[in-house]
Design a protein around this motif. Structure first.
Motif, PDB file in Angstrom:
ATOM      1  N   ILE A 324      38.448 -44.123   8.017  1.00  0.00           N
ATOM      2  CA  ILE A 324      39.438 -44.865   7.231  1.00  0.00           C
ATOM      3  C   ILE A 324      39.505 -44.319   5.810  1.00  0.00           C
ATOM      4  CG2 ILE A 324      39.961 -47.129   6.206  1.00  0.00           C
ATOM      5  CD1 ILE A 324      38.780 -48.417   8.735  1.00  0.00           C
ATOM      6  N   SER A 325      38.328 -44.074   5.221  1.00  0.00           N
ATOM      7  CA  SER A 325      38.276 -43.560   3.857  1.00  0.00           C
ATOM      8  C   SER A 325      38.950 -42.193   3.756  1.00  0.00           C
ATOM      9  CB  SER A 325      36.818 -43.467   3.396  1.00  0.00           C
ATOM     10  OG  SER A 325      36.735 -43.028   2.059  1.00  0.00           O
ATOM     11  N   LYS A 326      38.722 -41.360   4.763  1.00  0.00           N
ATOM     12  CA  LYS A 326      39.349 -40.033   4.787  1.00  0.00           C
ATOM     13  C   LYS A 326      40.867 -40.156   4.858  1.00  0.00           C
ATOM     14  CE  LYS A 326      39.377 -35.661   7.353  1.00  0.00           C
ATOM     15  NZ  LYS A 326      38.872 -34.942   8.559  1.00  0.00           N
ATOM     16  N   GLU A 327      41.356 -41.073   5.694  1.00  0.00           N
ATOM     17  CA  GLU A 327      42.802 -41.277   5.814  1.00  0.00           C
ATOM     18  C   GLU A 327      43.388 -41.783   4.496  1.00  0.00           C
ATOM     19  OE1 GLU A 327      43.417 -43.949   9.066  1.00  0.00           O
ATOM     20  OE2 GLU A 327      42.593 -42.565  10.562  1.00  0.00           O
ATOM     21  N   LEU A 328      42.669 -42.695   3.839  1.00  0.00           N
ATOM     22  CA  LEU A 328      43.147 -43.218   2.560  1.00  0.00           C
ATOM     23  C   LEU A 328      43.306 -42.091   1.538  1.00  0.00           C
ATOM     24  CD1 LEU A 328      41.000 -46.489   2.207  1.00  0.00           C
ATOM     25  CD2 LEU A 328      43.478 -46.368   2.484  1.00  0.00           C
ATOM     26  N   LYS A 329      42.276 -41.242   1.434  1.00  0.00           N
ATOM     27  CA  LYS A 329      42.317 -40.144   0.452  1.00  0.00           C
ATOM     28  C   LYS A 329      43.395 -39.125   0.797  1.00  0.00           C
ATOM     29  CE  LYS A 329      37.790 -39.502   0.664  1.00  0.00           C
ATOM     30  NZ  LYS A 329      36.441 -38.962   0.416  1.00  0.00           N
ATOM     31  N   GLY A 332      46.515 -40.053  -0.742  1.00  0.00           N
ATOM     32  CA  GLY A 332      46.525 -40.111  -2.194  1.00  0.00           C
ATOM     33  C   GLY A 332      45.750 -41.260  -2.815  1.00  0.00           C
ATOM     34  N   TYR A 333      44.944 -41.953  -2.020  1.00  0.00           N
ATOM     35  CA  TYR A 333      44.222 -43.106  -2.554  1.00  0.00           C
ATOM     36  C   TYR A 333      43.041 -42.665  -3.416  1.00  0.00           C
ATOM     37  CZ  TYR A 333      42.042 -47.698  -2.807  1.00  0.00           C
ATOM     38  OH  TYR A 333      41.505 -48.874  -3.256  1.00  0.00           O
ATOM     39  N   GLU A 334      42.826 -43.361  -4.522  1.00  0.00           N
ATOM     40  CA  GLU A 334      41.674 -43.121  -5.379  1.00  0.00           C
ATOM     41  C   GLU A 334      40.937 -44.446  -5.587  1.00  0.00           C
ATOM     42  OE1 GLU A 334      42.797 -41.330  -9.051  1.00  0.00           O
ATOM     43  OE2 GLU A 334      43.647 -39.532  -8.116  1.00  0.00           O
ATOM     44  N   TYR A 335      39.631 -44.423  -5.340  1.00  0.00           N
ATOM     45  CA  TYR A 335      38.836 -45.645  -5.494  1.00  0.00           C
ATOM     46  C   TYR A 335      38.737 -46.027  -6.974  1.00  0.00           C
ATOM     47  CZ  TYR A 335      37.599 -45.356  -0.596  1.00  0.00           C
ATOM     48  OH  TYR A 335      37.655 -45.329   0.766  1.00  0.00           O
ATOM     49  N   ASP A 336      38.838 -47.322  -7.239  1.00  0.00           N
ATOM     50  CA  ASP A 336      38.893 -47.836  -8.608  1.00  0.00           C
ATOM     51  C   ASP A 336      37.506 -48.320  -9.053  1.00  0.00           C
ATOM     52  OD1 ASP A 336      39.429 -49.014 -11.014  1.00  0.00           O
ATOM     53  OD2 ASP A 336      41.044 -50.310 -10.291  1.00  0.00           O
ATOM     54  N   SER A 337      36.848 -47.548  -9.877  1.00  0.00           N
ATOM     55  CA  SER A 337      35.469 -47.851 -10.301  1.00  0.00           C
ATOM     56  C   SER A 337      35.381 -49.097 -11.189  1.00  0.00           C
ATOM     57  CB  SER A 337      34.867 -46.661 -11.048  1.00  0.00           C
ATOM     58  OG  SER A 337      35.635 -46.371 -12.209  1.00  0.00           O
ATOM     59  N   SER A 338      36.513 -49.559 -11.724  1.00  0.00           N
ATOM     60  CA  SER A 338      36.469 -50.725 -12.614  1.00  0.00           C
ATOM     61  C   SER A 338      36.064 -51.994 -11.871  1.00  0.00           C
ATOM     62  CB  SER A 338      37.839 -50.937 -13.281  1.00  0.00           C
ATOM     63  OG  SER A 338      38.825 -51.295 -12.321  1.00  0.00           O
ATOM     64  N   TRP A 339      36.107 -51.942 -10.523  1.00  0.00           N
ATOM     65  CA  TRP A 339      35.723 -53.110  -9.737  1.00  0.00           C
ATOM     66  C   TRP A 339      34.251 -53.091  -9.328  1.00  0.00           C
ATOM     67  CZ3 TRP A 339      38.815 -57.204  -9.522  1.00  0.00           C
ATOM     68  CH2 TRP A 339      40.163 -57.015  -9.849  1.00  0.00           C
ATOM     69  N   GLU A 348      24.191 -43.007  -4.787  1.00  0.00           N
ATOM     70  CA  GLU A 348      25.421 -43.782  -4.583  1.00  0.00           C
ATOM     71  C   GLU A 348      26.594 -43.104  -5.272  1.00  0.00           C
ATOM     72  OE1 GLU A 348      24.088 -48.442  -4.197  1.00  0.00           O
ATOM     73  OE2 GLU A 348      24.399 -47.637  -6.220  1.00  0.00           O
ATOM     74  N   SER A 349      27.784 -43.456  -4.837  1.00  0.00           N
ATOM     75  CA  SER A 349      29.011 -42.983  -5.487  1.00  0.00           C
ATOM     76  C   SER A 349      29.972 -44.161  -5.567  1.00  0.00           C
ATOM     77  CB  SER A 349      29.645 -41.857  -4.666  1.00  0.00           C
ATOM     78  OG  SER A 349      30.086 -42.343  -3.409  1.00  0.00           O
ATOM     79  N   VAL A 350      31.028 -43.972  -6.326  1.00  0.00           N
ATOM     80  CA  VAL A 350      32.044 -45.028  -6.424  1.00  0.00           C
ATOM     81  C   VAL A 350      32.570 -45.366  -5.027  1.00  0.00           C
ATOM     82  CG1 VAL A 350      34.362 -45.586  -7.264  1.00  0.00           C
ATOM     83  CG2 VAL A 350      32.727 -44.439  -8.781  1.00  0.00           C
ATOM     84  N   GLU A 351      32.824 -44.313  -4.252  1.00  0.00           N
ATOM     85  CA  GLU A 351      33.353 -44.510  -2.901  1.00  0.00           C
ATOM     86  C   GLU A 351      32.367 -45.253  -2.010  1.00  0.00           C
ATOM     87  OE1 GLU A 351      34.587 -41.809   0.993  1.00  0.00           O
ATOM     88  OE2 GLU A 351      34.728 -40.936  -1.015  1.00  0.00           O
ATOM     89  N   SER A 352      31.096 -44.883  -2.027  1.00  0.00           N
ATOM     90  CA  SER A 352      30.125 -45.510  -1.127  1.00  0.00           C
ATOM     91  C   SER A 352      29.915 -46.984  -1.463  1.00  0.00           C
ATOM     92  CB  SER A 352      28.788 -44.762  -1.177  1.00  0.00           C
ATOM     93  OG  SER A 352      28.154 -44.929  -2.436  1.00  0.00           O
ATOM     94  N   ILE A 353      29.975 -47.307  -2.762  1.00  0.00           N
ATOM     95  CA  ILE A 353      29.791 -48.707  -3.160  1.00  0.00           C
ATOM     96  C   ILE A 353      30.986 -49.549  -2.729  1.00  0.00           C
ATOM     97  CG2 ILE A 353      29.623 -50.293  -5.130  1.00  0.00           C
ATOM     98  CD1 ILE A 353      28.026 -48.137  -6.587  1.00  0.00           C
ATOM     99  N   LEU A 354      32.191 -49.063  -3.031  1.00  0.00           N
ATOM    100  CA  LEU A 354      33.391 -49.848  -2.717  1.00  0.00           C
ATOM    101  C   LEU A 354      33.670 -49.905  -1.219  1.00  0.00           C
ATOM    102  CD1 LEU A 354      35.705 -48.704  -5.655  1.00  0.00           C
ATOM    103  CD2 LEU A 354      34.539 -50.901  -5.398  1.00  0.00           C
ATOM    104  N   CYS A 355      33.299 -48.843  -0.498  1.00  0.00           N
ATOM    105  CA  CYS A 355      33.479 -48.847   0.956  1.00  0.00           C
ATOM    106  C   CYS A 355      32.525 -49.823   1.635  1.00  0.00           C
ATOM    107  CB  CYS A 355      33.265 -47.453   1.539  1.00  0.00           C
ATOM    108  SG  CYS A 355      34.729 -46.408   1.437  1.00  0.00           S
ATOM    109  N   GLY A 356      31.468 -50.182   0.945  1.00  0.00           N
ATOM    110  CA  GLY A 356      30.498 -51.110   1.523  1.00  0.00           C
ATOM    111  C   GLY A 356      30.860 -52.565   1.368  1.00  0.00           C
ATOM    112  N   HIS A 357      32.011 -52.867   0.720  1.00  0.00           N
ATOM    113  CA  HIS A 357      32.413 -54.264   0.565  1.00  0.00           C
ATOM    114  C   HIS A 357      32.668 -54.895   1.930  1.00  0.00           C
ATOM    115  CE1 HIS A 357      33.707 -54.256  -3.957  1.00  0.00           C
ATOM    116  NE2 HIS A 357      32.464 -53.861  -3.766  1.00  0.00           N
ATOM    117  N   SER A 358      32.346 -56.172   2.055  1.00  0.00           N
ATOM    118  CA  SER A 358      32.318 -56.839   3.357  1.00  0.00           C
ATOM    119  C   SER A 358      33.650 -56.790   4.099  1.00  0.00           C
ATOM    120  CB  SER A 358      31.882 -58.299   3.182  1.00  0.00           C
ATOM    121  OG  SER A 358      32.758 -58.987   2.299  1.00  0.00           O
TER     122      SER A 358
END
Length: 426
Positions: A324-329, A332-339, A348-358
């Motif tokens: 899913i993450s690959k398809e998003l990118k 043109g999707y960019e993960y938003d680190s402000s969250w 860890e990375s911004v992507e790994s943290i945000l992808c781990g949300h429930s």
């Protein structure tokens, strides 16, 4: 032999064959209601086929007969054969059948006829009522509301239709809002309204509100339908109430006290939600294992915590999350680190943290089911974050799958066009 003569011959052979079958039936077999319905249809159709000239009266009688014998698909089938101009009576019968079926075929036919409906037809109250009922059962709530605003005379019937519509579309607050309007106008509460209110109470899980409503409709509690619905809803109501207040053990206790023969999809989802909100992972798994038939909704109710790897299919879930993450990118999707609300740790990375949300884990879990779903429903006990909201809009569009997320703040319906019902006001 001409085509006309061939057709007559086939009809005659079919009729004679039907008569012979009828004559061979035993008196015992004629007690079968399905067989009796087929015989009624056979003889009625034979009489109908002798009518030489099309007329709305004959068509109306046939359509009413099909409806009264619970054959809505036959109503639509015959309607499509009508070559003369129909009136509001025929249209009302069609909409009634479409509402009963509410499948892809009937939704297409119902909307097609509605879009070409003469405006003058809507002056007929029965047709306007059936239009609202049909659209609600199609899940087209906003369209139904548009027609509801055209109603000039408000009574128990139309209020019952709109309240039931909100209930079946899981909008209990709207149902209760209409109820407040009913009270202000001193409109008499009827059985459909009472059933809708009880259903809304079960969806909300608000005990104090529910008790007030039950007192208000107490004069109807001797009605069999109301009594049965209330008895069935009572355990679910309290399980749901405990679930929403993090009282998991209390919810499990009521669930275990219920007779197993009245356990259904709703009770399973409610008790699993209660376990999730209270962090009772082991208890949820034990209940989940005992469920005989695990529907998509029940499977979805098995909750995930952020970065949860305790699920037995955890590897499949995270593999799907990577896809899913690959398809998003790729789109043109960019993960938003402000969250991200905590420091990023080593590895860890911004992507790994945000992808781990429930909610992302829950979405990935749904996509590893077979067949792949076209509709996903998720409940979250916290408010959805901005990154997950933006990602879910894109996931719904890429995968062409509607996703409904109820968070602590509101209901989000993510459509396949990449938009959300909240219009990004979350």
């Amino acid at each position: 032999m001409s085509l006309y003569e061939q057709t007559l011959a086939i009809k005659l052979i079919d009729y004679q064959r039907g008569i012979r079958i009828h004559q061979q039936l035993s008196s015992k077999s004629l007690e079968d209601p399905f067989l009796l319905t087929s015989l009624i249809h056979f003889f009625t159709y034979q009489i109908f086929s002798t009518v030489e000239r099309e007329n709305l009266f004959t068509y109306g009688a046939m359509l009413k007969g099909y409806l009264s014998n619970n054959m809505p698909e036959k109503v639509i089938e015959l309607y499509e054969k009508i070559s003369i101009k129909v009136d509001e009576v025929i249209t009302t019968l069609l909409f009634n059948a479409c509402a009963k079926l509410s499948n892809e075929y009937s939704i297409r036919i119902g909307n097609h006829v509605l879009n070409r409906l003469p405006k003058s037809f809507l002056q007929y109250r029965n047709l306007l009522h059936l239009t609202i009922d049909m659209l609600m059962k199609f899940g087209q709530v906003e369209d139904a509301e548009d027609f509801f605003r055209q109603v000039k005379t408000f009574d128990s019937t139309i209020y019952g239709i709109i309240m039931n519509g909100y209930k079946i579309n899981n909008q209990p607050f709207e149902c209760l809002s209409i109820f407040e309007e009913v009270k202000k106008k001193n409109v008499e509460i009827n059985i459909p309204m009472a059933l809708a209110l009880i259903g809304a109470c079960g969806q909300l899980g608000m005990r104090s509100t529910s008790k007030k409503i039950i007192q208000y409709i107490s004069h109807l509690q001797n009605n069999h339908s109301v009594k049965v619905t209330w008895i069935d809803m009572w355990p679910e109501l309290f399980i749901n109430a405990y679930a929403r207040n993090g009282m998991g053990y209390e919810a499990i206790k009521i669930f275990e006290q219920m007779p197993e023969n009245i356990h259904d999809s709703t009770t399973y989802i409610c008790v699993l939600n209660a376990c999730s909100h209270s962090g009772l992972v082991d208890q949820a798994r034990n209940i989940f294992k005992k469920i005989p038939r695990k529907t998509d909704s029940i499977v979805t109710a098995m909750r995930f915590k952020a970065h949860d790897r305790s699920h037995p299919r955890s590897k499949e879930i995270y593999d799907e999350l990577e896809r899913i993450s690959k398809e998003l990118k790729e789109h043109g999707y960019e993960y938003d680190s402000s969250w991200i609300t905590r420091p990023i740790q080593d590895g860890e990375s911004v992507e790994s943290i945000l992808c781990g949300h429930s909610e992302k884990l829950a979405i990935a879990f749904n996509f590893i089911q077979q067949p792949r779903p076209s509709f996903i429903q998720i409940t979250k006990n916290l408010r959805v974050c901005g990154d997950c909201h933006r990602a879910t809009k894109m996931i719904a569009k890429i995968r062409q799958c509607e996703i409904v997320v109820r968070d602590a703040n509101r209901l989000h319906h993510f459509y396949t066009n990449g938009q959300c019902s909240c219009q990004d006001h979350f």
